[in-house]
Design an enzyme around this catalytic site. Structure first.
Site, short mmCIF file in Angstrom:
data_model
loop_
_atom_site.label_atom_id
_atom_site.label_comp_id
_atom_site.label_asym_id
_atom_site.label_seq_id
_atom_site.Cartn_x
_atom_site.Cartn_y
_atom_site.Cartn_z
N HIS A 1 0.83 -1.20 0.00
CA HIS A 1 0.00 0.00 0.00
C HIS A 1 0.87 1.26 0.00
CE1 HIS A 1 -2.30 3.09 2.39
NE2 HIS A 1 -3.14 2.87 1.42
N GLU B 1 2.21 1.86 -3.42
CA GLU B 1 1.15 2.43 -4.27
C GLU B 1 1.10 3.95 -4.13
OE1 GLU B 1 -3.15 3.71 -3.64
OE2 GLU B 1 -2.96 1.61 -3.01
N HIS B 2 1.20 4.44 -2.91
CA HIS B 2 1.24 5.89 -2.70
C HIS B 2 2.47 6.51 -3.36
CE1 HIS B 2 -1.75 6.86 0.70
NE2 HIS B 2 -2.03 5.62 0.31
N GLU C 1 -3.93 8.00 7.44
CA GLU C 1 -4.97 7.17 6.82
C GLU C 1 -5.37 6.03 7.75
OE1 GLU C 1 -5.61 4.52 2.72
OE2 GLU C 1 -3.81 5.73 2.98
#
Length: 420
Positions: free
Chosen positions: A46, A49-50, A127
């Protein structure tokens, strides 16, 4: 429905012609997700991905990447799941070349700049913190943790604050090298463009991208022999209830019968749970069911949000509806309605170019095969009432129940008694 070319380096390119649309969508799927991660780097998929939106050698800033797509009226984004990561863009067909260049530039030439990495680390941790303000999300994570304890399937895809805080740039680069390789990647494109033209352009972009071995996902471990209950004590106006059972993988022969069961019990306002829990008993505003089909396992889950004082009653009512599925066959008319509901939603979804690119790309990555819409419709039509009862008996087992509760309770004892 689609054409497929495998380049010399192993990259799979799938295209689906859509002559009626002026948009083109591309979805780039990579076999990278939480199931590929060790505990020490939980959340790295994840996090990467950022970072692929934070600058490349040619587009040095996040703004330059965004402007390249937004400047032609397009949209782009990405998401990470347990078994894959997908980067996608959708633009007017005349600007396909620009979008392809941007997406492949992100894939192959992202800088993973140390300064940007530290900035984004704080964003990812924020997040994760957002979940604490969403009791429903807490309940989902709590359920996955008891369903698949002490293994990647039971973790938050984004990791934990502590794991994200400890991921080094080198660990990120190592994971990129291990997973972001041609044979572990699928590029799917849907729109009014010839297959050969797309392949030629992609081949130019990836000419220097070489074959390499890649890491494998970690199999699920399942040793459940008794019901499990988990409580997260939290002051909330509603109690969040998640009741679920181990179910079928994406390859199980009874998967479509389970899909029909799920539709009958908890999809839409005419489903059994909605009618019984909301319309007749006024127990909940939101009640529904859902399925997860992974590569080697799955889950059948019921969700509800209720007045904390009525949580016990709600759990009993849900279990009563599940018992009905095991005790008697579903009427033919109810099954036919469910079939038409599922087929109709599928056919409507396939009108969108991004949905088509996701359909062919996701299946190719995970299944190494693509079932057509007609294949799925035929499998749905073949389901019988006896099939529904069979999977209800097979999946909804009292000793395999998993119940996650988030609400203002001091003890889980009352809920453990409900499953006893």
């Amino acid at each position: 429905m689609y054409q497929k070319t495998v380049l010399d380096n192993g990259l799979r390119i799938l295209t689906s012609p859509l002559p009626h649309t002026r948009a083109v969508a591309m979805s780039l799927f990579v076999g990278a997700g939480s199931r590929y991660e060790e505990d020490a780097i939980a959340g790295v998929s994840h996090f990467i991905e950022h970072m692929l939106f934070k600058g490349t050698e040619r587009r040095r800033t996040p703004r330059e990447i965004a402007e390249a797509i937004e400047g032609v009226g397009g949209v782009m984004n990405a998401s990470t799941d347990k078994e894959l990561t997908v980067y996608w863009a959708k633009v007017p067909v005349d600007h396909f070349t620009v979008a392809l260049d941007v997406v492949l530039d992100q894939l192959l030439h992202s800088r993973i700049d140390p300064v940007e990495l530290e900035r984004e680390r704080k964003v990812v941790i924020e997040e994760l913190a957002m979940v604490e303000d969403s009791p429903g999300e807490i309940a989902d994570l709590l359920f996955e943790n008891i369903m698949w304890p002490e293994q990647p399937l039971g973790r938050d895809v984004a990791g934990s604050p502590s794991s994200v805080a400890s991921i080094s740039r080198q660990a990120m680069l190592d994971f990129l090298a291990a997973q972001y390789v041609p044979e572990n990647t699928v590029l799917a494109i849907a729109g009014n463009l010839p297959h050969d033209r797309i392949v030629d352009q992609v081949r130019e972009h990836v000419a220097s991208w070489q074959r390499a071995p890649f890491g494998q996902w970690q199999p699920a471990r399942d040793g459940q022999e008794a019901p499990r209950v988990a409580l997260r004590a939290k002051r909330t106006e509603q109690a969040q209830i998640v009741l679920g059972y181990p179910a079928y993988s994406a390859f199980h022969p009874d998967r479509f019968a389970l899909d029909m069961l799920n539709t009958i019990i908890g999809e839409g306002m005419s489903s059994r749970l909605f009618v019984e829990i909301r319309e007749l008993r006024s127990l909940a505003y939101d009640v529904h069911s859902g399925l997860a089909h992974y590569l080697d396992t799955g889950a059948f889950v019921v969700y509800a949000a209720v007045d904390p004082k009525r949580a016990d009653e709600c759990v009993r009512a849900i279990r009563g509806e599940l018992d009905r599925l095991r005790a008697a066959t579903v009427p033919e008319v109810e099954l036919e309605k469910a079939k038409e509901y599922v087929k109709g939603r599928l056919l409507l979804r396939m009108e969108d170019s991004r949905a088509v690119s996701s359909w062919i790309g996701g299946q190719e990555l995970l299944r190494h095969d693509v079932q057509s819409v007609d294949d799925i419709v035929a499998a749905i039509d073949a389901v019988t009432p006896m099939d529904i009862q069979h999977v209800a008996t097979d999946v909804i087992r009292d000793n395999r129940a998993n119940l996650a509760i988030v609400g203002p309770y001091r003890s889980s004892d009352r809920f453990e008694r409900l499953l006893a």
